[in-house]
Design a protein around this motif. Structure first.
Motif, mmCIF file in Angstrom:
data_model
loop_
_atom_site.group_PDB
_atom_site.id
_atom_site.type_symbol
_atom_site.label_atom_id
_atom_site.label_comp_id
_atom_site.label_asym_id
_atom_site.label_seq_id
_atom_site.Cartn_x
_atom_site.Cartn_y
_atom_site.Cartn_z
ATOM 1 N N SER B 7 0.810 -1.223 0.000
ATOM 2 C CA SER B 7 0.000 0.000 0.000
ATOM 3 C C SER B 7 0.841 1.269 0.000
ATOM 4 O O SER B 7 0.422 2.283 -0.558
ATOM 5 C CB SER B 7 -0.940 -0.006 1.209
ATOM 6 O OG SER B 7 -0.218 -0.270 2.403
ATOM 7 N N SER B 8 2.007 1.246 0.607
ATOM 8 C CA SER B 8 2.825 2.452 0.677
ATOM 9 C C SER B 8 4.278 2.104 0.407
ATOM 10 O O SER B 8 4.726 1.024 0.777
ATOM 11 C CB SER B 8 2.721 3.104 2.068
ATOM 12 O OG SER B 8 1.387 3.368 2.419
ATOM 13 N N ARG B 9 5.005 2.995 -0.217
ATOM 14 C CA ARG B 9 6.451 2.795 -0.377
ATOM 15 C C ARG B 9 7.205 3.374 0.821
ATOM 16 O O ARG B 9 8.221 2.825 1.234
ATOM 17 C CB ARG B 9 6.955 3.470 -1.647
ATOM 18 C CG ARG B 9 6.452 2.842 -2.933
ATOM 19 C CD ARG B 9 6.829 1.373 -3.053
ATOM 20 N NE ARG B 9 8.250 1.114 -2.942
ATOM 21 C CZ ARG B 9 9.096 1.134 -3.960
ATOM 22 N NH1 ARG B 9 8.684 1.431 -5.165
ATOM 23 N NH2 ARG B 9 10.378 0.852 -3.766
ATOM 24 N N TYR B 10 6.691 4.476 1.351
ATOM 25 C CA TYR B 10 7.323 5.129 2.495
ATOM 26 C C TYR B 10 6.234 5.550 3.490
ATOM 27 O O TYR B 10 5.171 6.002 3.088
ATOM 28 C CB TYR B 10 8.104 6.385 2.062
ATOM 29 C CG TYR B 10 9.190 6.101 1.067
ATOM 30 C CD1 TYR B 10 8.962 6.226 -0.301
ATOM 31 C CD2 TYR B 10 10.455 5.686 1.484
ATOM 32 C CE1 TYR B 10 9.957 5.953 -1.218
ATOM 33 C CE2 TYR B 10 11.458 5.412 0.569
ATOM 34 C CZ TYR B 10 11.197 5.544 -0.786
ATOM 35 O OH TYR B 10 12.184 5.268 -1.687
ATOM 36 N N LEU B 11 6.553 5.369 4.765
ATOM 37 C CA LEU B 11 5.628 5.778 5.824
ATOM 38 C C LEU B 11 6.433 6.375 6.964
ATOM 39 O O LEU B 11 7.485 5.851 7.318
ATOM 40 C CB LEU B 11 4.859 4.578 6.383
ATOM 41 C CG LEU B 11 3.543 4.151 5.760
ATOM 42 C CD1 LEU B 11 2.994 2.948 6.515
ATOM 43 C CD2 LEU B 11 2.530 5.287 5.766
ATOM 44 N N VAL B 12 5.904 7.450 7.523
ATOM 45 C CA VAL B 12 6.490 8.028 8.737
ATOM 46 C C VAL B 12 5.405 8.060 9.789
ATOM 47 O O VAL B 12 4.320 8.622 9.560
ATOM 48 C CB VAL B 12 7.033 9.447 8.484
ATOM 49 C CG1 VAL B 12 7.645 10.002 9.768
ATOM 50 C CG2 VAL B 12 8.062 9.438 7.362
ATOM 51 N N LYS B 13 5.674 7.437 10.916
ATOM 52 C CA LYS B 13 4.699 7.364 11.997
ATOM 53 C C LYS B 13 5.364 7.771 13.320
ATOM 54 O O LYS B 13 6.603 7.801 13.430
ATOM 55 C CB LYS B 13 4.146 5.944 12.132
ATOM 56 C CG LYS B 13 3.383 5.469 10.908
ATOM 57 C CD LYS B 13 2.083 6.230 10.758
ATOM 58 C CE LYS B 13 1.303 5.741 9.551
ATOM 59 N NZ LYS B 13 0.027 6.497 9.387
ATOM 60 N N ARG B 14 4.531 8.071 14.283
ATOM 61 C CA ARG B 14 5.037 8.437 15.606
ATOM 62 C C ARG B 14 4.940 7.246 16.555
ATOM 63 O O ARG B 14 4.064 6.372 16.406
ATOM 64 C CB ARG B 14 4.263 9.618 16.153
ATOM 65 C CG ARG B 14 4.426 10.873 15.313
ATOM 66 C CD ARG B 14 4.342 12.146 16.144
ATOM 67 N NE ARG B 14 4.643 13.304 15.323
ATOM 68 C CZ ARG B 14 5.877 13.786 15.164
ATOM 69 N NH1 ARG B 14 6.904 13.213 15.772
ATOM 70 N NH2 ARG B 14 6.093 14.834 14.421
ATOM 71 N N THR B 15 5.823 7.241 17.526
ATOM 72 C CA THR B 15 5.804 6.207 18.557
ATOM 73 C C THR B 15 4.426 6.120 19.184
ATOM 74 O O THR B 15 3.811 7.141 19.500
ATOM 75 C CB THR B 15 6.851 6.544 19.636
ATOM 76 O OG1 THR B 15 8.137 6.625 19.036
ATOM 77 C CG2 THR B 15 6.886 5.452 20.707
ATOM 78 N N GLY B 16 3.937 4.890 19.315
ATOM 79 C CA GLY B 16 2.637 4.665 19.928
ATOM 80 C C GLY B 16 1.486 4.586 18.945
ATOM 81 O O GLY B 16 0.389 4.147 19.324
ATOM 82 N N GLU B 17 1.701 5.023 17.718
ATOM 83 C CA GLU B 17 0.633 4.966 16.719
ATOM 84 C C GLU B 17 0.364 3.531 16.300
ATOM 85 O O GLU B 17 1.263 2.678 16.316
ATOM 86 C CB GLU B 17 1.014 5.772 15.470
ATOM 87 C CG GLU B 17 0.779 7.256 15.579
ATOM 88 C CD GLU B 17 0.902 7.922 14.217
ATOM 89 O OE1 GLU B 17 1.953 8.522 13.940
ATOM 90 O OE2 GLU B 17 -0.070 7.842 13.432
ATOM 91 N N LYS B 18 -0.849 3.266 15.876
ATOM 92 C CA LYS B 18 -1.195 1.972 15.278
ATOM 93 C C LYS B 18 -0.947 2.092 13.785
ATOM 94 O O LYS B 18 -1.397 3.041 13.142
ATOM 95 C CB LYS B 18 -2.647 1.632 15.564
ATOM 96 C CG LYS B 18 -3.033 0.201 15.225
ATOM 97 C CD LYS B 18 -4.399 -0.144 15.807
ATOM 98 C CE LYS B 18 -4.743 -1.611 15.595
ATOM 99 N NZ LYS B 18 -6.021 -1.998 16.249
ATOM 100 N N VAL B 19 -0.222 1.128 13.247
ATOM 101 C CA VAL B 19 0.195 1.200 11.845
ATOM 102 C C VAL B 19 -0.325 -0.024 11.088
ATOM 103 O O VAL B 19 -0.225 -1.153 11.572
ATOM 104 C CB VAL B 19 1.726 1.263 11.727
ATOM 105 C CG1 VAL B 19 2.158 1.364 10.267
ATOM 106 C CG2 VAL B 19 2.289 2.430 12.533
#
Lengths: 113, 113
Positions: B7-19
């Motif tokens: 679905s994605s080539r790159y993802l940036v998420k924050r600590t604690g997020e559901k991914v």
């Protein structure tokens, strides 16, 4: 000893060189042997698949398996810049109580024009 | 040709997020896999699924879960993302396991801040 050992490189060769990529393994139960090629920012793709000891040739690529020495190799003849990639060996056999696929860590190859 | 898409080539998420990482294959393969790939550690199997709603833990399932509601789709879930889950995530499918060729997607590079 790790199940599958693969020299991570990096390996840098001039165009036209013969390249030898190698993996050793400790588990004599491994039966099938593969080489995957992974270009930068892409997923791996199967390059060669062998079962028995001996050589298998496909164009410029030769896969060699020596079960007695627990050693497999991938030879690339007349190497080209387009061969620059990470090469992963992979093996199938019983590990513990499971029949599974095990990858080596990969060797990064650069072929310089 | 077998096609595996992520679905994605790159993802940036924050600590604690559901991914959620999603993978779709178009070849009606029974088996689907999630790996992570890290420098020096190679490919490591997180989970695999051999049928709809069926799953098995791989070598490093901690911190991950999976879902396979339809044959063509296999999702990887990071319940609470942590910085040590920053990695390249690769999905693969295969007609048989472990002998079948694994067909990989292009990968999702996840950065957890």
């Amino acid at each position: 000893q790790k199940e599958v050992e693969q020299d991570p490189g990096p390996l840098s060769v001039p165009e036209g060189a013969i390249v030898s990529l190698n993996c050793t393994y400790s588990n004599s139960a491994f039966q099938y042997f593969m080489w995957y090629r992974q270009y930068s920012r892409k997923g791996p793709e199967l390059l060669m698949y062998t079962y028995s000891s001996g050589n298998k040739e496909d164009g410029r690529f030769t896969a060699q398996v020596d079960k007695s020495s627990k050693y497999i190799s991938l030879f690339i003849r007349d190497s080209q810049p387009s061969d620059s990639a990470t090469y992963l060996c992979a093996m199938i056999g019983i590990v513990g109580s499971n029949y599974k696929l095990t990858f080596g860590k990969g060797t990064l190859l650069t072929v310089n024009p | 040709d077998v096609k595996v898409t992520q679905s994605s080539r790159y993802l940036v998420k924050r600590t604690g997020e559901k991914v959620f990482l999603e993978c779709v294959q178009d070849m009606d393969h029974e088996n689907m896999f999630w790996y992570r790939q890290d420098p020096g550690l190679g490919l490591r199997l997180i989970y695999f699924s051999y049928d709809v709603k069926m799953k098995e833990k791989g070598d490093i399932p901690e911190g991950y879960s999976v879902s396979r509601e339809k044959k063509e789709r296999f999702s990887l879930i990071l319940e609470s993302a942590s910085t040590n889950q920053t990695s390249m995530y690769l999905c693969a499918s295969s007609p048989t396991y472990p002998e079948g060729t694994q067909y990989f997607g292009p990968g999702t590079r996840l950065l957890v801040l």
